[in-house]
Design a protein around this motif. Structure first.
Motif, PDB file in Angstrom:
ATOM      1  N   ILE A 143     -26.750   0.437  17.299  1.00  0.00           N
ATOM      2  CA  ILE A 143     -27.305   1.731  17.705  1.00  0.00           C
ATOM      3  C   ILE A 143     -28.518   2.091  16.859  1.00  0.00           C
ATOM      4  O   ILE A 143     -29.557   2.482  17.383  1.00  0.00           O
ATOM      5  N   LYS A 144     -28.401   1.970  15.560  1.00  0.00           N
ATOM      6  CA  LYS A 144     -29.509   2.312  14.668  1.00  0.00           C
ATOM      7  C   LYS A 144     -30.734   1.438  14.965  1.00  0.00           C
ATOM      8  O   LYS A 144     -31.854   1.935  15.041  1.00  0.00           O
ATOM      9  N   GLN A 145     -30.522   0.146  15.157  1.00  0.00           N
ATOM     10  CA  GLN A 145     -31.635  -0.756  15.452  1.00  0.00           C
ATOM     11  C   GLN A 145     -32.270  -0.434  16.812  1.00  0.00           C
ATOM     12  O   GLN A 145     -33.487  -0.533  16.970  1.00  0.00           O
ATOM     13  N   SER A 147     -17.436  10.579  12.755  1.00  0.00           N
ATOM     14  CA  SER A 147     -17.291   9.429  11.855  1.00  0.00           C
ATOM     15  C   SER A 147     -18.019   8.195  12.401  1.00  0.00           C
ATOM     16  O   SER A 147     -18.533   7.387  11.626  1.00  0.00           O
ATOM     17  N   ILE A 148     -18.097   8.073  13.709  1.00  0.00           N
ATOM     18  CA  ILE A 148     -18.818   6.933  14.294  1.00  0.00           C
ATOM     19  C   ILE A 148     -20.323   7.089  14.068  1.00  0.00           C
ATOM     20  O   ILE A 148     -21.017   6.115  13.771  1.00  0.00           O
ATOM     21  N   PHE A 180     -25.176   5.548  10.907  1.00  0.00           N
ATOM     22  CA  PHE A 180     -26.378   6.086  10.277  1.00  0.00           C
ATOM     23  C   PHE A 180     -26.194   6.487   8.820  1.00  0.00           C
ATOM     24  O   PHE A 180     -27.121   6.979   8.201  1.00  0.00           O
ATOM     25  N   GLY A 181     -25.014   6.293   8.281  1.00  0.00           N
ATOM     26  CA  GLY A 181     -24.746   6.730   6.917  1.00  0.00           C
ATOM     27  C   GLY A 181     -24.509   8.234   6.898  1.00  0.00           C
ATOM     28  O   GLY A 181     -24.298   8.861   7.928  1.00  0.00           O
ATOM     29  N   VAL A 184     -28.710  17.356  14.090  1.00  0.00           N
ATOM     30  CA  VAL A 184     -28.456  16.224  13.207  1.00  0.00           C
ATOM     31  C   VAL A 184     -29.796  15.674  12.727  1.00  0.00           C
ATOM     32  O   VAL A 184     -30.732  15.536  13.511  1.00  0.00           O
ATOM     33  N   LYS A 185     -29.881  15.370  11.444  1.00  0.00           N
ATOM     34  CA  LYS A 185     -31.116  14.789  10.907  1.00  0.00           C
ATOM     35  C   LYS A 185     -30.992  13.272  10.927  1.00  0.00           C
ATOM     36  O   LYS A 185     -30.124  12.703  10.277  1.00  0.00           O
TER      37      LYS A 185
END
Length: 91
Positions: free
Chosen positions: A9-11, A31-32, A37-38, A56-57
């Protein structure tokens, strides 16, 4: 397959570079989002609680929000939720 081997997802966001991301997961799945994303900063979007709509940032994303799944929203005045998000983007 374990999630740690399929964390894309992040990529994907880094590749497509969206201006807006909307997580329709509800707070029980925060939590997911954290797993992908940390640690993330969240804040409530008035007049709603942080549980209902969170801004959300995310790095390199202008606007990111997390709210409930559409099944919940349809039963609970979906327009007020999306109007609140749209108004935040317009600012």
């Amino acid at each position: 397959m374990k999630e740690e081997h399929f964390s894309i997802i992040k990529q994907e966001l880094e590749i497509i570079k969206p201006n807006i991301v909307l997580f329709l997961t509800g707070p029980n799945y925060d939590s997911i989002i954290h797993d992908n994303f940390g640690t993330i900063e969240k804040q409530a979007l008035a007049p709603f609680s942080e549980r209902q709509i969170s801004k959300v940032k995310l790095d390199n994303v202008d606007f990111a929000f997390r709210t409930y799944h559409p099944n919940y929203l349809w039963r609970n005045d979906i327009d007020s939720y999306f109007d609140t998000i749209i108004n935040e983007i317009k600012l």
